[in-house]
Design a protein around this motif. Structure first.
Motif, PDB file in Angstrom:
ATOM      1  N   UNK A  54       0.793  -1.226   0.000  1.00 53.53           N
ATOM      2  CA  UNK A  54       0.000   0.000   0.000  1.00 53.53           C
ATOM      3  C   UNK A  54       0.822   1.270   0.000  1.00 53.53           C
ATOM      4  N   UNK A  55       2.114   1.174  -0.265  1.00 55.03           N
ATOM      5  CA  UNK A  55       2.993   2.340  -0.220  1.00 55.03           C
ATOM      6  C   UNK A  55       3.129   2.946  -1.612  1.00 55.03           C
ATOM      7  N   UNK A  56       2.937   4.260  -1.708  1.00 55.47           N
ATOM      8  CA  UNK A  56       3.107   4.969  -2.961  1.00 55.47           C
ATOM      9  C   UNK A  56       4.464   5.632  -3.047  1.00 55.47           C
ATOM     10  N   UNK A  57       4.752   6.297  -4.171  1.00 50.70           N
ATOM     11  CA  UNK A  57       6.051   6.964  -4.325  1.00 50.70           C
ATOM     12  C   UNK A  57       6.315   8.015  -3.250  1.00 50.70           C
ATOM     13  N   UNK A  58       5.281   8.788  -2.858  1.00 54.33           N
ATOM     14  CA  UNK A  58       5.484   9.822  -1.847  1.00 54.33           C
ATOM     15  C   UNK A  58       5.810   9.205  -0.488  1.00 54.33           C
ATOM     16  N   UNK A  59       5.053   8.149  -0.105  1.00 49.36           N
ATOM     17  CA  UNK A  59       5.334   7.489   1.171  1.00 49.36           C
ATOM     18  C   UNK A  59       6.704   6.822   1.157  1.00 49.36           C
ATOM     19  N   UNK A  60       7.090   6.244   0.004  1.00 44.88           N
ATOM     20  CA  UNK A  60       8.400   5.598  -0.093  1.00 44.88           C
ATOM     21  C   UNK A  60       9.526   6.637   0.029  1.00 44.88           C
ATOM     22  N   UNK A  61       9.314   7.788  -0.558  1.00 46.29           N
ATOM     23  CA  UNK A  61      10.317   8.861  -0.464  1.00 46.29           C
ATOM     24  C   UNK A  61      10.451   9.341   0.982  1.00 46.29           C
TER      25      UNK A  61
END
Length: 327
Positions: free
Chosen positions: A106-113
Protein backbone atom coordinates in the motif's frame (compact mmCIF):
# COMPACT_ATOMS: atom_id res chain seq x y z
CA UNK A 1 41.50 90.37 84.61
CA UNK A 2 39.19 90.88 81.66
CA UNK A 3 41.93 90.11 79.21
CA UNK A 4 42.83 86.86 81.02
CA UNK A 5 39.22 85.57 80.88
CA UNK A 6 39.02 86.33 77.22
CA UNK A 7 42.03 84.13 76.62
CA UNK A 8 40.94 81.16 78.75
CA UNK A 9 37.34 80.74 77.61
CA UNK A 10 38.04 80.08 73.95
CA UNK A 11 40.63 77.47 74.96
CA UNK A 12 38.12 75.39 76.91
CA UNK A 13 35.49 75.64 74.18
CA UNK A 14 37.92 74.43 71.52
CA UNK A 15 39.00 71.43 73.55
CA UNK A 16 35.41 70.35 74.13
CA UNK A 17 34.61 70.54 70.39
CA UNK A 18 37.59 68.43 69.37
CA UNK A 19 36.87 65.71 71.90
CA UNK A 20 33.24 65.48 70.74
CA UNK A 21 34.26 65.20 67.06
CA UNK A 22 36.73 62.42 67.81
CA UNK A 23 34.06 60.55 69.74
CA UNK A 24 31.57 60.83 66.84
CA UNK A 25 34.21 59.72 64.30
CA UNK A 26 35.12 56.65 66.35
CA UNK A 27 31.44 55.69 66.63
CA UNK A 28 30.98 56.01 62.88
CA UNK A 29 34.01 53.82 62.22
CA UNK A 30 32.76 51.18 64.61
CA UNK A 31 29.27 51.21 63.04
CA UNK A 32 30.77 50.91 59.54
CA UNK A 33 32.96 47.99 60.60
CA UNK A 34 30.01 46.30 62.27
CA UNK A 35 27.85 46.74 59.15
CA UNK A 36 30.57 45.32 56.89
CA UNK A 37 31.03 42.34 59.17
CA UNK A 38 27.26 41.80 59.22
CA UNK A 39 27.00 42.02 55.45
CA UNK A 40 29.95 39.70 54.94
CA UNK A 41 28.48 37.18 57.35
CA UNK A 42 25.07 37.18 55.62
CA UNK A 43 26.57 36.97 52.12
CA UNK A 44 28.60 33.92 53.10
CA UNK A 45 25.74 32.13 54.84
CA UNK A 46 22.60 33.15 52.88
CA UNK A 47 22.81 32.29 49.11
CA UNK A 48 20.95 34.33 46.54
CA UNK A 49 17.87 32.95 44.76
CA UNK A 50 19.61 32.67 41.37
CA UNK A 51 22.54 30.53 42.56
CA UNK A 52 20.58 27.56 43.92
CA UNK A 53 18.36 27.48 40.82
CA UNK A 54 21.36 27.46 38.46
CA UNK A 55 23.18 24.78 40.44
CA UNK A 56 20.03 22.72 40.61
CA UNK A 57 19.47 22.80 36.83
CA UNK A 58 23.08 21.96 36.05
CA UNK A 59 23.46 19.19 38.56
CA UNK A 60 20.14 17.42 37.94
CA UNK A 61 20.55 14.76 35.16
CA UNK A 62 17.97 14.48 32.34
CA UNK A 63 15.54 11.63 32.50
CA UNK A 64 15.66 8.91 29.85
CA UNK A 65 12.33 9.93 28.30
CA UNK A 66 13.48 13.56 28.07
CA UNK A 67 16.73 12.51 26.42
CA UNK A 68 14.85 10.35 23.92
CA UNK A 69 12.44 13.22 23.19
CA UNK A 70 15.35 15.60 22.48
CA UNK A 71 16.97 13.01 20.21
CA UNK A 72 13.70 12.62 18.28
CA UNK A 73 13.41 16.39 17.83
CA UNK A 74 16.98 16.49 16.52
CA UNK A 75 16.28 13.63 14.10
CA UNK A 76 13.19 15.36 12.72
CA UNK A 77 15.18 18.55 12.26
CA UNK A 78 17.81 16.61 10.27
CA UNK A 79 15.09 14.91 8.22
CA UNK A 80 13.68 18.27 7.14
CA UNK A 81 17.11 19.29 5.85
CA UNK A 82 17.75 16.10 3.85
CA UNK A 83 17.12 16.35 0.09
CA UNK A 84 15.70 13.17 -1.43
CA UNK A 85 15.32 12.65 -5.18
CA UNK A 86 11.79 12.71 -6.62
CA UNK A 87 12.74 9.95 -9.08
CA UNK A 88 11.08 6.80 -7.76
CA UNK A 89 13.65 4.57 -9.48
CA UNK A 90 16.49 6.32 -7.69
CA UNK A 91 14.59 6.16 -4.39
CA UNK A 92 14.23 2.38 -4.76
CA UNK A 93 17.92 2.07 -5.60
CA UNK A 94 18.86 3.95 -2.41
CA UNK A 95 16.55 1.75 -0.34
CA UNK A 96 18.22 -1.30 -1.85
CA UNK A 97 21.64 0.07 -0.87
CA UNK A 98 20.38 0.51 2.70
CA UNK A 99 19.22 -3.14 2.62
CA UNK A 100 15.62 -2.07 3.13
CA UNK A 101 12.52 -3.30 1.24
CA UNK A 102 12.02 -1.15 -1.84
CA UNK A 103 8.23 -1.31 -1.58
CA UNK A 104 5.80 -1.90 1.27
CA UNK A 105 2.17 -2.96 0.97
CA UNK A 106 0.00 0.00 0.00
CA UNK A 107 2.99 2.34 -0.22
CA UNK A 108 3.11 4.97 -2.96
CA UNK A 109 6.05 6.96 -4.33
CA UNK A 110 5.48 9.82 -1.85
CA UNK A 111 5.33 7.49 1.17
CA UNK A 112 8.40 5.60 -0.09
CA UNK A 113 10.32 8.86 -0.46
CA UNK A 114 9.38 9.91 3.09
CA UNK A 115 10.45 6.50 4.42
CA UNK A 116 13.84 6.90 2.78
CA UNK A 117 14.19 10.37 4.30
CA UNK A 118 13.47 9.01 7.80
CA UNK A 119 15.93 6.16 7.33
CA UNK A 120 18.70 8.51 6.24
CA UNK A 121 18.00 10.86 9.17
CA UNK A 122 18.78 7.99 11.59
CA UNK A 123 22.21 7.42 10.04
CA UNK A 124 25.39 9.26 10.89
CA UNK A 125 27.48 11.03 8.28
CA UNK A 126 29.95 8.14 8.19
CA UNK A 127 27.20 5.59 7.65
CA UNK A 128 25.66 7.66 4.86
CA UNK A 129 29.04 7.94 3.11
CA UNK A 130 29.65 4.23 3.55
CA UNK A 131 26.27 2.93 2.42
CA UNK A 132 25.09 5.46 -0.16
CA UNK A 133 27.92 7.56 -1.55
CA UNK A 134 30.48 4.75 -1.60
CA UNK A 135 28.07 2.58 -3.56
CA UNK A 136 27.49 5.35 -6.09
CA UNK A 137 31.22 5.90 -6.49
CA UNK A 138 31.79 2.17 -6.95
CA UNK A 139 29.06 1.96 -9.60
CA UNK A 140 30.49 4.98 -11.41
CA UNK A 141 33.98 3.49 -11.28
CA UNK A 142 32.70 0.17 -12.66
CA UNK A 143 30.91 1.92 -15.53
CA UNK A 144 34.04 3.90 -16.35
CA UNK A 145 36.11 0.73 -16.30
CA UNK A 146 33.66 -0.97 -18.64
CA UNK A 147 33.85 1.93 -21.09
CA UNK A 148 37.64 1.97 -21.05
CA UNK A 149 38.09 -1.80 -21.19
CA UNK A 150 39.16 -3.36 -24.50
CA UNK A 151 36.95 -6.21 -25.60
CA UNK A 152 37.21 -8.65 -28.48
CA UNK A 153 34.55 -10.48 -30.42
CA UNK A 154 35.45 -13.49 -32.49
CA UNK A 155 34.11 -13.09 -36.01
CA UNK A 156 33.57 -15.68 -38.74
CA UNK A 157 36.25 -16.78 -41.16
CA UNK A 158 34.54 -14.84 -43.96
CA UNK A 159 35.14 -11.59 -42.06
CA UNK A 160 38.83 -12.32 -41.78
CA UNK A 161 39.05 -13.07 -45.50
CA UNK A 162 37.16 -9.85 -46.30
CA UNK A 163 39.46 -7.75 -44.13
CA UNK A 164 42.56 -9.20 -45.79
CA UNK A 165 41.05 -8.47 -49.19
CA UNK A 166 40.16 -4.88 -48.21
CA UNK A 167 43.68 -4.31 -46.87
CA UNK A 168 45.28 -5.56 -50.09
CA UNK A 169 42.89 -3.36 -52.08
CA UNK A 170 43.27 -0.21 -49.95
CA UNK A 171 46.98 -0.07 -49.03
CA UNK A 172 48.31 0.55 -52.58
CA UNK A 173 45.67 3.24 -53.12
CA UNK A 174 46.49 4.82 -49.77
CA UNK A 175 50.13 4.95 -50.82
CA UNK A 176 49.17 6.73 -54.06
CA UNK A 177 46.98 9.18 -52.14
CA UNK A 178 49.81 10.05 -49.75
CA UNK A 179 52.17 10.58 -52.71
CA UNK A 180 49.67 12.95 -54.36
CA UNK A 181 49.42 14.87 -51.10
CA UNK A 182 53.20 15.18 -50.90
CA UNK A 183 53.27 16.43 -54.49
CA UNK A 184 50.62 18.99 -53.66
CA UNK A 185 52.56 20.23 -50.61
CA UNK A 186 55.68 20.55 -52.80
CA UNK A 187 53.87 23.09 -55.00
CA UNK A 188 54.82 26.68 -54.06
CA UNK A 189 52.30 28.30 -51.78
CA UNK A 190 51.68 31.11 -54.25
CA UNK A 191 50.38 28.69 -56.90
CA UNK A 192 48.24 26.82 -54.37
CA UNK A 193 46.70 30.07 -53.16
CA UNK A 194 45.92 31.16 -56.71
CA UNK A 195 44.13 27.86 -57.43
CA UNK A 196 42.03 28.23 -54.27
CA UNK A 197 41.10 31.79 -55.21
CA UNK A 198 40.11 30.65 -58.69
CA UNK A 199 37.87 28.00 -57.16
CA UNK A 200 36.23 30.62 -54.91
CA UNK A 201 35.50 32.83 -57.92
CA UNK A 202 33.81 29.95 -59.72
CA UNK A 203 31.73 29.07 -56.66
CA UNK A 204 30.56 32.67 -56.24
CA UNK A 205 29.38 32.63 -59.82
CA UNK A 206 27.25 29.47 -59.27
CA UNK A 207 23.52 29.97 -59.78
CA UNK A 208 20.40 27.79 -59.72
CA UNK A 209 20.10 25.87 -62.98
CA UNK A 210 16.99 23.75 -62.43
CA UNK A 211 14.48 22.91 -59.69
CA UNK A 212 12.10 19.98 -59.32
CA UNK A 213 9.71 18.69 -56.65
CA UNK A 214 11.11 15.29 -55.75
CA UNK A 215 8.08 13.77 -54.02
CA UNK A 216 4.87 14.51 -52.14
CA UNK A 217 6.72 13.82 -48.86
CA UNK A 218 10.05 15.26 -47.65
CA UNK A 219 13.22 13.83 -49.20
CA UNK A 220 15.76 12.07 -46.98
CA UNK A 221 18.81 11.57 -49.19
CA UNK A 222 20.15 12.18 -52.69
CA UNK A 223 23.28 11.09 -54.55
CA UNK A 224 24.72 11.63 -58.04
CA UNK A 225 25.52 8.65 -60.23
CA UNK A 226 29.23 7.92 -60.91
CA UNK A 227 28.92 9.38 -64.44
CA UNK A 228 27.09 12.50 -63.11
CA UNK A 229 24.21 11.93 -65.53
CA UNK A 230 21.56 10.82 -62.98
CA UNK A 231 20.43 11.69 -59.47
CA UNK A 232 18.86 9.18 -57.03
CA UNK A 233 16.62 10.41 -54.18
CA UNK A 234 14.84 8.68 -51.28
CA UNK A 235 11.62 9.96 -49.70
CA UNK A 236 9.52 9.58 -46.56
CA UNK A 237 6.81 8.12 -48.76
CA UNK A 238 8.96 4.99 -49.17
CA UNK A 239 9.64 5.70 -52.84
CA UNK A 240 13.05 6.13 -54.46
CA UNK A 241 13.32 8.01 -57.75
CA UNK A 242 15.89 8.53 -60.49
CA UNK A 243 16.20 11.88 -62.27
CA UNK A 244 18.23 13.08 -65.20
CA UNK A 245 20.97 15.69 -64.79
CA UNK A 246 20.88 18.63 -65.42
CA UNK A 247 17.23 19.02 -66.51
CA UNK A 248 15.72 16.94 -63.61
CA UNK A 249 13.40 14.77 -65.69
CA UNK A 250 12.05 11.64 -63.91
CA UNK A 251 13.46 8.38 -65.26
CA UNK A 252 12.21 5.66 -62.92
CA UNK A 253 10.35 5.25 -59.60
CA UNK A 254 11.69 2.41 -57.44
CA UNK A 255 8.85 0.85 -55.45
CA UNK A 256 9.79 -1.58 -52.70
CA UNK A 257 9.79 0.09 -49.30
CA UNK A 258 6.51 0.34 -47.40
CA UNK A 259 7.84 2.91 -44.91
CA UNK A 260 10.18 5.95 -44.92
CA UNK A 261 13.16 5.33 -47.21
CA UNK A 262 16.26 6.63 -45.39
CA UNK A 263 19.11 6.36 -47.89
CA UNK A 264 19.98 5.33 -51.43
CA UNK A 265 23.51 4.76 -52.75
CA UNK A 266 25.10 4.02 -56.13
CA UNK A 267 27.46 1.18 -56.93
CA UNK A 268 30.95 2.68 -57.65
CA UNK A 269 30.94 1.26 -61.21
CA UNK A 270 27.27 1.89 -61.95
CA UNK A 271 26.70 3.81 -65.25
CA UNK A 272 30.41 3.21 -65.99
CA UNK A 273 31.38 -0.45 -66.39
CA UNK A 274 28.62 -2.12 -64.38
CA UNK A 275 25.98 -4.10 -66.28
CA UNK A 276 22.57 -2.31 -65.96
CA UNK A 277 20.91 -5.68 -65.26
CA UNK A 278 22.88 -6.39 -62.04
CA UNK A 279 23.17 -4.53 -58.75
CA UNK A 280 23.53 -0.80 -59.36
CA UNK A 281 21.80 0.72 -56.32
CA UNK A 282 21.10 -0.05 -52.64
CA UNK A 283 18.50 1.58 -50.39
CA UNK A 284 17.40 1.32 -46.75
CA UNK A 285 14.30 2.17 -44.69
CA UNK A 286 13.00 2.76 -41.16
CA UNK A 287 11.76 -0.82 -40.75
CA UNK A 288 15.27 -2.26 -41.16
CA UNK A 289 14.83 -3.34 -44.78
CA UNK A 290 17.73 -3.04 -47.24
CA UNK A 291 16.93 -3.52 -50.94
CA UNK A 292 19.14 -3.90 -54.00
CA UNK A 293 18.16 -2.47 -57.42
CA UNK A 294 19.24 -2.60 -61.06
CA UNK A 295 18.62 0.02 -63.75
CA UNK A 296 16.08 -2.00 -65.72
CA UNK A 297 13.27 -2.71 -63.22
CA UNK A 298 11.09 -0.76 -60.79
CA UNK A 299 11.14 -3.68 -58.35
CA UNK A 300 14.09 -4.71 -56.14
CA UNK A 301 16.13 -7.67 -57.35
CA UNK A 302 17.25 -8.71 -53.82
CA UNK A 303 16.82 -7.85 -50.16
CA UNK A 304 19.23 -8.03 -47.20
CA UNK A 305 17.67 -9.21 -43.92
CA UNK A 306 18.81 -9.15 -40.30
CA UNK A 307 18.33 -5.50 -39.34
CA UNK A 308 14.64 -5.45 -38.34
CA UNK A 309 13.06 -3.99 -36.31
CA UNK A 310 15.78 -1.32 -36.13
CA UNK A 311 16.19 1.51 -38.62
CA UNK A 312 18.97 1.37 -41.21
CA UNK A 313 19.86 5.04 -41.60
CA UNK A 314 22.73 4.69 -44.10
CA UNK A 315 24.02 2.31 -46.76
CA UNK A 316 27.27 2.64 -48.67
CA UNK A 317 29.23 0.54 -51.16
CA UNK A 318 32.91 -0.09 -50.67
CA UNK A 319 35.00 1.68 -53.36
CA UNK A 320 35.73 -1.73 -54.84
CA UNK A 321 32.01 -2.47 -55.18
CA UNK A 322 32.48 -5.88 -53.59
CA UNK A 323 31.06 -5.00 -50.15
CA UNK A 324 28.06 -3.07 -48.85
CA UNK A 325 28.06 -1.40 -45.44
CA UNK A 326 24.89 -0.68 -43.44
CA UNK A 327 24.40 1.44 -40.32
Amino acid sequence: MMQDDSFTLPSRRTTTTVDHAEHVHSELLSQTAAKQAYDHHHQATIPTRREPETIKLEDQPLADDQRALLAEFERRRRARQIHVSTDDVEVKANLRRLEEPICLFGEGPAERRERLRNLISRLSDDEIAQKLRKKEEDDRRIETTKEEATWYHQGPDELQVARYWIAQYSLPRAKERIQRLKDYVAIPEVHRTSKIQELYRRLRGTSLHCSQVGDTRPLFYCEFSPNDQMLAVSSRSGLCKLWTVPDCRPIRTLRGHTIDACCISWHPQSTLTQDPGVINLASSAFDGSVKLWNLESDEPIAEIEGHAPFRVSKVRFHPSGRFLGTA
